[in-house]
Design an enzyme around this catalytic site. Structure first.
Site, PDB file in Angstrom:
ATOM      1  N   ARG B  49       1.028  -1.271  -0.008  1.00 55.71           N
ATOM      2  CA  ARG B  49       0.059  -0.152   0.097  1.00 55.71           C
ATOM      3  C   ARG B  49       0.879   1.324  -0.146  1.00 55.71           C
ATOM      4  NH1 ARG B  49      -2.387  -1.470   5.960  1.00 55.71           N
ATOM      5  NH2 ARG B  49      -2.514  -3.409   4.826  1.00 55.71           N
ATOM      6  N   ASP B  51       0.686   5.394   1.112  1.00 55.92           N
ATOM      7  CA  ASP B  51      -0.144   6.216   2.196  1.00 55.92           C
ATOM      8  C   ASP B  51      -0.810   7.329   1.263  1.00 55.92           C
ATOM      9  OD1 ASP B  51       0.346   4.909   4.359  1.00 55.92           O
ATOM     10  OD2 ASP B  51       2.443   5.763   4.734  1.00 55.92           O
ATOM     11  N   ARG B 196      10.336   8.618   4.061  1.00 55.64           N
ATOM     12  CA  ARG B 196       9.841   9.934   4.546  1.00 55.64           C
ATOM     13  C   ARG B 196      10.757  10.343   5.660  1.00 55.64           C
ATOM     14  NH1 ARG B 196       3.517  10.103   4.603  1.00 55.64           N
ATOM     15  NH2 ARG B 196       4.089  12.024   5.602  1.00 55.64           N
TER      16      ARG B 196
END
Lengths: 244, 244
Positions: B49, B51, B196
């Site tokens: 997945r 985000d 990130r």
């Protein structure tokens, strides 16, 4: 009073064009509102308005101000305050007499088309998707008929009080890069919707609906109904405005 | 039953990530709804997945179907029906056993930063604006400490039931192109928010807030509080997923 020339870039998607209109979000109003807090009220004199949805890579405007900010400080402060769909690329002090509209010698527009079956999600606001494969060589040949000084009335959406529809096209280019087709046209001035009417016409040639020679016929007709449809605004970019 | 592998691109801006959630617009739901009318109901099995706000240039998923459409027909029909912020780049029949999630060997992510004073209106959804000038040579040196097999717990947002935070980074690159800085990292897998957190850490190094050696210290700390902030999602792209 200082006279300052600005180079401006904007994503036209969420603007109702350049020019102020009460109740609509326009580039001019967005910029003038942002200036107000930094320099006091200004009135931007633009090279030429752009329509709803049309983008600019290098729009030019000038304004008079008594602000003492350096051009660099202005650029930084404006960009820090402006919404992210408009940016000031540069600012420079220019002679008092400089007029971004009257002194513009040439403008270069680009129309961006994609004709492959796979869209590009990241550029989706910045091109027109053609449902047909386009023959770029034919489009280029057809576009060459537009070079030079002509009456472009056939490529003009009716616009009251326009004195003349004679313009001089100094450059046309049609190039393919993979599924991207870039049509570029430079002239001493453009009529209302002229680039989009030419783009719609060239696409009719590119898909084989019209012969290459049709563009010459359309020019001679001096009748908007002879030309192709007005291509959508989202593929159109004002690339640059040239001054002497 | 056929097993079909899809390569998918999406602009994550207006999606609440990949995974279906009632009441939210997600990539999975958007795709599965579009498939339903073409092939009957399918369940997409994704490589992993992404985000909310994260983009994909080459996400991969597979699904089982009894549809008889050729891959090319599927690609065209899906792209003609899907909203413009998601596109199918390719489809291919694969062996029954292929599993886009389990068989993924490496993933490549890119984080895009801009550190100049002039924003880019046309890419505004696709990069993170740094308010500080970044020293790319220092960021590159710092990033090299991440290469190889390590426990990346310091770069992981807490995620229940994760068995291990050991991963192997096979490639890191940090390059400047004018005002653009591209950080690329390839690994056999990524922890939650790992790219990130690394990007936020490297930006702290690039602006001179931390020495280059800090990254090694952070790795050894095995504590998320040691690393830099989680950089915003809008600069992050899943570039590709590699299979054997």
């Amino acid at each position: 009073m200082r006279n300052i020339k600005l180079t401006i870039s904007y994503d036209g998607t969420d603007f109702f064009g350049w020019q102020k209109q009460p109740g609509f979000r326009t580039v001019q109003e967005t910029l003038e509102n942002t200036f107000e807090s930094l320099t006091g009220p200004v009135r931007l004199n633009v090279s030429g308005r752009t329509d709803t949805g049309v983008h600019a890579l290098g729009q030019v405007a000038n304004f008079y101000t008594e602000s003492s900010h350096s051009p660099d400080v202005l650029v930084r402060a404006l960009n820090a305050t402006l919404p992210t769909d408009v940016a000031i690329l540069g600012a420079a002090d220019v002679p008092q007499a400089f007029d971004a509209n009257r002194d513009a010698k040439r403008k270069l527009y680009r129309y961006v088309i994609r004709d492959g079956p796979i869209p590009d999600p990241f550029r989706r606001r910045y091109y027109h998707q053609s449902r047909h494969y386009l023959d770029v060589d034919k489009m280029r040949q057809a576009a060459l008929a537009l070079l030079g000084r002509h009456d472009f009335h056939s490529f003009e959406t009716e616009w009251p009080n326009r004195m003349s529809s004679v313009r001089t096209i100094t450059r046309v280019r049609v190039n393919r890069f993979g599924d991207w087709i870039l049509f570029e046209v430079e002239a001493d001035g453009f009529l209302y919707n002229m680039v989009r009417a030419i783009a719609g016409t060239l696409m009719n040639v590119g898909r084989g609906y019209w012969p290459v020679s049709e563009v010459g016929e359309i020019l001679h007709a001096e009748d908007r109904r002879a030309a192709g449809p007005t291509a959508p605004a989202q593929g159109l970019f004002l690339v640059r405005v040239s001054y002497e």
